[in-house]
Design an enzyme around this catalytic site. Sequence first.
Site, PDB file in Angstrom:
ATOM      1  CE1 TYR A  55      24.282 -30.403  -1.293  1.00  0.00           C
ATOM      2  CE2 TYR A  55      24.426 -28.540   0.204  1.00  0.00           C
ATOM      3  CZ  TYR A  55      23.819 -29.705  -0.201  1.00  0.00           C
ATOM      4  OH  TYR A  55      22.739 -30.175   0.507  1.00  0.00           O
ATOM      5  CG  HIS A 135      24.711 -35.391   1.983  1.00  0.00           C
ATOM      6  ND1 HIS A 135      25.374 -34.455   1.244  1.00  0.00           N
ATOM      7  CD2 HIS A 135      23.402 -35.099   1.838  1.00  0.00           C
ATOM      8  CE1 HIS A 135      24.511 -33.629   0.673  1.00  0.00           C
ATOM      9  NE2 HIS A 135      23.306 -34.008   1.009  1.00  0.00           N
ATOM     10  CB  SER A 213      13.645 -29.034  -0.601  1.00  0.00           C
ATOM     11  OG  SER A 213      13.068 -28.654  -1.827  1.00  0.00           O
ATOM     12  N   PRO A 214      12.443 -26.487   1.878  1.00  0.00           N
ATOM     13  CG  PRO A 214      12.905 -24.641   3.253  1.00  0.00           C
ATOM     14  CD  PRO A 214      13.578 -25.713   2.431  1.00  0.00           C
ATOM     15  CG  LEU A 215      10.700 -21.694   0.231  1.00  0.00           C
ATOM     16  CD1 LEU A 215      11.500 -20.467  -0.176  1.00  0.00           C
ATOM     17  CD2 LEU A 215       9.278 -21.305   0.620  1.00  0.00           C
ATOM     18  N   GLY A 216      10.006 -26.238  -1.628  1.00  0.00           N
ATOM     19  CA  GLY A 216       9.796 -27.133  -2.765  1.00  0.00           C
ATOM     20  C   GLY A 216      10.677 -26.788  -3.942  1.00  0.00           C
ATOM     21  N   GLY A 218      11.887 -23.987  -4.645  1.00  0.00           N
ATOM     22  CA  GLY A 218      11.488 -22.677  -5.166  1.00  0.00           C
ATOM     23  C   GLY A 218      10.076 -22.641  -5.715  1.00  0.00           C
ATOM     24  CG  PHE A 219       6.208 -25.362  -7.129  1.00  0.00           C
ATOM     25  CD1 PHE A 219       5.852 -25.178  -8.451  1.00  0.00           C
ATOM     26  CD2 PHE A 219       5.206 -25.556  -6.189  1.00  0.00           C
ATOM     27  CE1 PHE A 219       4.515 -25.199  -8.834  1.00  0.00           C
ATOM     28  CE2 PHE A 219       3.872 -25.586  -6.560  1.00  0.00           C
ATOM     29  CZ  PHE A 219       3.525 -25.405  -7.889  1.00  0.00           C
TER      30      PHE A 219
END
Length: 329
Positions: A55, A135, A213-216, A218-219
């Site tokens: 990252y 990873h 990515s539990p919030l897609g 940020g979507f």
Amino acid sequence: MTARTLGTLSTAPIGFGAMVLSPGMYGETDDDRGERALLAALDAGVTMIDTADGYGAEGHNERLIGRALAGRRDEVVLATKFGLRIPEGAEAHRFPVGYAFGELAVNAEPKYVRGYAERSLRGLGTDVLDLYYPHFPDPQVPLADTVGAVAELVAAGLVRHLGLSNVTAAQLRVAHAVHPVAAVQVQWSMWQPADPELLAAARELGVGLVAWSPLGGGFLTGTVQQLAEGDFRQNLERFDEANLRANNDRYAPVRAIAAELGLSPGRLALAWLLHQDDHVVPIPGSRTPAHIADNVAAAEVRLSAADLARVDAALAAFAPAGKGDLLDV
């Protein structure tokens, strides 16, 4: 927040995904803002900080975290991943991905694993990693060999727990037979279901789940209308202009349920995920202290069976526009 267990590792139910803190991931940012975000997460009760050697340029993310956590290391479950930041002279083992850039390259040969760990330890400013993941499985190296190299780090006291990331159920079983796996990191959210076979294998083996990515991306916060130049999400089909507009329309019923429950859309998305399994820890990322506090508050939300049924019915009414799975090619 009541602790959750990932194998034998204990952590708060909401973690922090640190990828968002490096420039070029979710638009431009700076290190001061990143350090403030990390400290806000700790102050809000987050204990797991998740990063990776790949990252940001030249280990930027790990070095940022190392500076921010100076003096507070004992408060943190520090998790990092390896294999994408390939050493000079090492072969790049390429594999296809479903994002616009088309492929990633990894090298998880056992001979490099200790060097990866020592480099991450230096960047993070610590002498031990709480959770260490390859990873991605290396397409040219048996996963059992990579896991065996991490097991040697556990025996040497450099790593406390082994994790896996982006694996199948079969790969999890192979790895767990070599050394106990504490957690498997998996893409999982309202708009990206996790593989049922992988979930079943993890539950059978007593392996925890770390949802990336539990919030897609940020979507699912309901606030993404367009992307800034340089935003990594421009590589995702679901965020192109037409798909983003369509998906915002399709997710309106879920946002309406959140409003009826007195929750932000993001808090509902995380609470819903926490209700899917007692051993899942979502790792949303944010650079905004108010958003971080809202994410953490999801751990206090109790959804009834009727609430969950309404959300599931709303989600089942449509399929998101565009590919969403990194490994869906």
